[in-house]
Design a protein around this motif. Sequence first.
Motif, mmCIF file in Angstrom:
data_model
loop_
_atom_site.group_PDB
_atom_site.id
_atom_site.type_symbol
_atom_site.label_atom_id
_atom_site.label_comp_id
_atom_site.label_asym_id
_atom_site.label_seq_id
_atom_site.Cartn_x
_atom_site.Cartn_y
_atom_site.Cartn_z
ATOM 1 N N THR A 175 -4.725 -5.880 -17.680
ATOM 2 C CA THR A 175 -5.484 -6.938 -18.336
ATOM 3 C C THR A 175 -4.876 -7.231 -19.702
ATOM 4 O OG1 THR A 175 -7.026 -5.267 -19.178
ATOM 5 C CG2 THR A 175 -7.634 -6.392 -17.135
ATOM 6 N N ALA A 176 -5.166 -8.417 -20.239
ATOM 7 C CA ALA A 176 -4.541 -8.854 -21.491
ATOM 8 C C ALA A 176 -4.828 -7.900 -22.643
ATOM 9 C CB ALA A 176 -4.993 -10.267 -21.839
ATOM 10 N N ASP A 177 -6.012 -7.274 -22.655
ATOM 11 C CA ASP A 177 -6.334 -6.340 -23.741
ATOM 12 C C ASP A 177 -5.778 -4.935 -23.482
ATOM 13 O OD1 ASP A 177 -7.992 -5.411 -21.731
ATOM 14 O OD2 ASP A 177 -9.853 -5.846 -22.781
ATOM 15 N N GLN A 178 -5.064 -4.759 -22.365
ATOM 16 C CA GLN A 178 -4.424 -3.496 -21.986
ATOM 17 C C GLN A 178 -5.413 -2.338 -21.873
ATOM 18 O OE1 GLN A 178 -0.177 -2.968 -23.450
ATOM 19 N NE2 GLN A 178 -0.972 -4.270 -25.085
ATOM 20 N N GLN A 179 -6.643 -2.654 -21.493
ATOM 21 C CA GLN A 179 -7.665 -1.627 -21.344
ATOM 22 C C GLN A 179 -7.870 -1.202 -19.888
ATOM 23 O OE1 GLN A 179 -9.143 0.009 -24.072
ATOM 24 N NE2 GLN A 179 -7.391 -1.131 -24.892
ATOM 25 N N ALA A 180 -7.333 -1.965 -18.946
ATOM 26 C CA ALA A 180 -7.467 -1.616 -17.533
ATOM 27 C C ALA A 180 -6.176 -1.960 -16.816
ATOM 28 C CB ALA A 180 -8.642 -2.356 -16.895
ATOM 29 N N MET A 181 -5.761 -1.096 -15.906
ATOM 30 C CA MET A 181 -4.582 -1.336 -15.089
ATOM 31 C C MET A 181 -4.922 -1.131 -13.614
ATOM 32 S SD MET A 181 -0.775 0.431 -15.110
ATOM 33 C CE MET A 181 -1.387 2.058 -14.649
ATOM 34 N N TYR A 182 -4.636 -2.124 -12.819
ATOM 35 C CA TYR A 182 -4.761 -2.024 -11.370
ATOM 36 C C TYR A 182 -3.369 -1.799 -10.795
ATOM 37 C CZ TYR A 182 -9.391 -4.085 -12.091
ATOM 38 O OH TYR A 182 -10.675 -4.330 -12.505
ATOM 39 N N PHE A 183 -3.286 -0.968 -9.765
ATOM 40 C CA PHE A 183 -1.996 -0.772 -9.113
ATOM 41 C C PHE A 183 -2.212 -0.459 -7.651
ATOM 42 C CE2 PHE A 183 -3.250 3.442 -10.529
ATOM 43 C CZ PHE A 183 -2.849 4.290 -9.507
ATOM 44 N N THR A 184 -1.117 -0.471 -6.910
ATOM 45 C CA THR A 184 -1.159 -0.250 -5.467
ATOM 46 C C THR A 184 -0.429 1.045 -5.154
ATOM 47 O OG1 THR A 184 -1.196 -2.622 -5.070
ATOM 48 C CG2 THR A 184 -0.538 -1.223 -3.229
ATOM 49 N N PHE A 201 1.323 6.130 4.315
ATOM 50 C CA PHE A 201 -0.054 5.669 4.393
ATOM 51 C C PHE A 201 -0.136 4.185 4.050
ATOM 52 C CE2 PHE A 201 -0.484 10.227 3.597
ATOM 53 C CZ PHE A 201 -1.407 10.573 4.568
ATOM 54 N N TYR A 202 -1.165 3.534 4.571
ATOM 55 C CA TYR A 202 -1.382 2.128 4.248
ATOM 56 C C TYR A 202 -1.695 1.970 2.758
ATOM 57 C CZ TYR A 202 -1.429 0.127 8.977
ATOM 58 O OH TYR A 202 -1.060 -0.343 10.215
ATOM 59 N N GLU A 203 -1.477 0.753 2.269
ATOM 60 C CA GLU A 203 -1.683 0.464 0.858
ATOM 61 C C GLU A 203 -3.170 0.403 0.505
ATOM 62 O OE1 GLU A 203 2.038 -2.524 -0.115
ATOM 63 O OE2 GLU A 203 0.353 -3.276 1.060
ATOM 64 N N ASP A 204 -3.496 0.938 -0.672
ATOM 65 C CA ASP A 204 -4.819 0.786 -1.264
ATOM 66 C C ASP A 204 -4.665 0.454 -2.744
ATOM 67 O OD1 ASP A 204 -6.576 1.018 0.805
ATOM 68 O OD2 ASP A 204 -7.419 2.945 0.219
ATOM 69 N N ILE A 205 -5.716 -0.120 -3.314
ATOM 70 C CA ILE A 205 -5.713 -0.542 -4.715
ATOM 71 C C ILE A 205 -6.539 0.435 -5.536
ATOM 72 C CG2 ILE A 205 -6.321 -2.400 -6.313
ATOM 73 C CD1 ILE A 205 -6.061 -4.321 -3.872
ATOM 74 N N TYR A 206 -5.981 0.846 -6.681
ATOM 75 C CA TYR A 206 -6.646 1.768 -7.607
ATOM 76 C C TYR A 206 -6.744 1.111 -8.989
ATOM 77 C CZ TYR A 206 -6.359 5.834 -4.466
ATOM 78 O OH TYR A 206 -6.520 6.720 -3.429
ATOM 79 N N ILE A 207 -7.634 1.642 -9.802
ATOM 80 C CA ILE A 207 -7.758 1.211 -11.197
ATOM 81 C C ILE A 207 -7.768 2.433 -12.091
ATOM 82 C CG2 ILE A 207 -10.292 1.153 -11.030
ATOM 83 C CD1 ILE A 207 -10.313 -0.993 -13.190
ATOM 84 N N CYS A 208 -7.129 2.321 -13.270
ATOM 85 C CA CYS A 208 -7.284 3.361 -14.284
ATOM 86 C C CYS A 208 -7.541 2.682 -15.622
ATOM 87 C CB CYS A 208 -6.078 4.292 -14.344
ATOM 88 S SG CYS A 208 -4.496 3.485 -14.557
ATOM 89 N N TRP A 215 -3.717 6.761 -20.218
ATOM 90 C CA TRP A 215 -4.348 6.250 -18.999
ATOM 91 C C TRP A 215 -5.112 7.365 -18.304
ATOM 92 C CZ3 TRP A 215 -4.710 1.241 -18.468
ATOM 93 C CH2 TRP A 215 -3.775 0.419 -19.100
ATOM 94 N N ALA A 216 -6.401 7.129 -18.096
ATOM 95 C CA ALA A 216 -7.259 8.115 -17.430
ATOM 96 C C ALA A 216 -6.978 8.134 -15.937
ATOM 97 C CB ALA A 216 -8.725 7.785 -17.698
ATOM 98 N N GLY A 217 -7.526 9.135 -15.263
ATOM 99 C CA GLY A 217 -7.299 9.294 -13.836
ATOM 100 C C GLY A 217 -7.709 8.070 -13.037
#
Length: 629
Positions: A175-184, A201-208, A215-217
């Motif tokens: 996100t623009a404020d660099q407070q959340a990151m989504y990744f695959t 394994f098939y792809e899934d989406i996570y957030i930290c 970056w937290a777990g």
Amino acid sequence: MSTGLLRKYINISSYVLLIAALLGSLQSNAQDAKQAQKLLDEKRYVQAREIYLSLLQKTPEDAQINLRVGICYLHGTQKSKAQAYLQKAFDLSKKPDDHLMFDLAEAMHYNNKFDEAMVMYKKSDHMGTNRFTVSKRISECAFGKKYVASPVMAKLNNMGAMVNTAYNEYLPSVTADQQAMYFTTRRPGTTGGKMADDGQFYEDIYICRNNGGTWAGPKQLAAPINTKDNDACTAISSNGQTMFIYRGSDGGDIFISELHGDVWGKPEPFVYNTKALETSAFMSFDEKKLYFVSDRSGNKDIYYCLKNPNGSWGHPIRCSSSVNTPSDEESPFLSSDGRALYFSSKGHSSMGGYDIFMVGVNTTGSFGSPGNLGYPINTSADDLYFRISPDGKTGYFSSEKEDGFGLQDLYTVQMPPPAVPPGLTMLKGNVKDGRTGLPTEATITVTDNETKEQVTKIRSNSKSGEFTVTLPAGKNYGIAVEKDGRLFWSKNVTVTTTTTYEEIEEDITLPDIKVGAIVILRNLFFDLAKYNLRPESYPELDRVVDLMKKYPSLRVEIGGHTDNTGDAKTNLTLSVNRAQSAKDYLTGHGINAERTSVKGWGSTKPATTNATEGGRQLNRRTEMVIIQM
């Protein structure tokens, strides 16, 4: 039985057992080789490689097994190891064929052995049947020599074990404020528990979340984002409220989901999906332009759509040759100030596979000339999914490197100082309801005060009240925060062409519409010591007109205020006249004159200190007070 006969019998028996063991070993090796070849044909390179390495321990001088181990490394993980095995296969072969020499050239290429690779590429096509590909690879080696000889000032950092695993992690979307990151990721525990044909394994989406710079777990997103099939987050909007998802359905399509509080809505298919492949998508900071990738014309190209006034997306337009080439393009990303498009390409001046490029975007939306981001950001392998922070200092991307945790990992890169720093102001904060005191969803409208055109319209998060707005340089912005049944809040932000990156934080409370409630009209503008409204004031007063038409019984007082500079009597007169100018505008736009009164306060009611220029600026204001409902 005599001793001689017994000895002869034992010798024959041992020989028979030895032959049986050898035959069993040969049969076992043949079965292993058959299984390994099947895995290789299925492109399950890591699994095939382990079997071939086991076979190689038994027959280390087998050219064919060395060849297959090299191919597994070349097309799988740890590409740098491929060269040794392919070189040995080449040395053991009496007459190496073109395929072996091309594979060896690729392995040299990946290891930045550019001169050796160019020689081997030429040898691999002695009949000239692969002329185009060989010519392109030799050109890539030439670019690679140039980039590696003059590396850019960029520091790469693996994001660490908190995020990365021995499995694939890629597609970082911050996100623009660099407070959340989504990744695959393709780690164990995938929704549905399924494995693809490649053994992953098939792809899934996570957030930290960003916890004070760390970056937290990561946490796995629930349905309806993750499903039993492949789900990949290709982008998140700058305010974190819209997600673009790739799913493998119907040849590969783009889906869009909206965040409501902390719950993602059902992903809806992008209106311009086709039977062809649609992959990466990205929406501009003002949410008026959507870039995406499709191979509908044969190879993967980057397209864009413009948002129509009714909120729908216009017909796709293929980007020009400044972006698209006869080779594949991927992963578009527009910088927060809208001045640069980042993308990956196998064409242009790539040093091998996909390289990351940047092309300037001018005010008309056309592109300049693309530039390679250089080494070590780019390598001879694929370099994709690049994102850059609004301040231009930190890049995010995924890469498979020898020092990683295995397969693709997420990396940050401290970028070299740009020639032109980002001209951008980020306004962020949260919105509360004045009646309940709780965070609330509200509409944030950004207007170009000079042209009176709407720049963007977003919403704050309904659970947290948080919002983020990016404001590129060169405009006088009026920001209005509105919610039905509440008074609006406004702010003026002027971002000059000389402005470098800055952040503004605001905690906003939207007052209940009741007697005594006050709105500061921050987007009313007057020339120095004058009381005639400047045209940039009209959008703000139009909001007041709309409010008073919506509530016909509403009566307000327009109050003018000044700082304490100059003569008090002159300031008082000026404040009355400025308030009257605002009233005259309302009356001229259909508001009965009896519904508004004016009051000039001069410098008698300062909002803050007059000891500083910042304080005096806040004291020079126009307020609207509710006096009757």
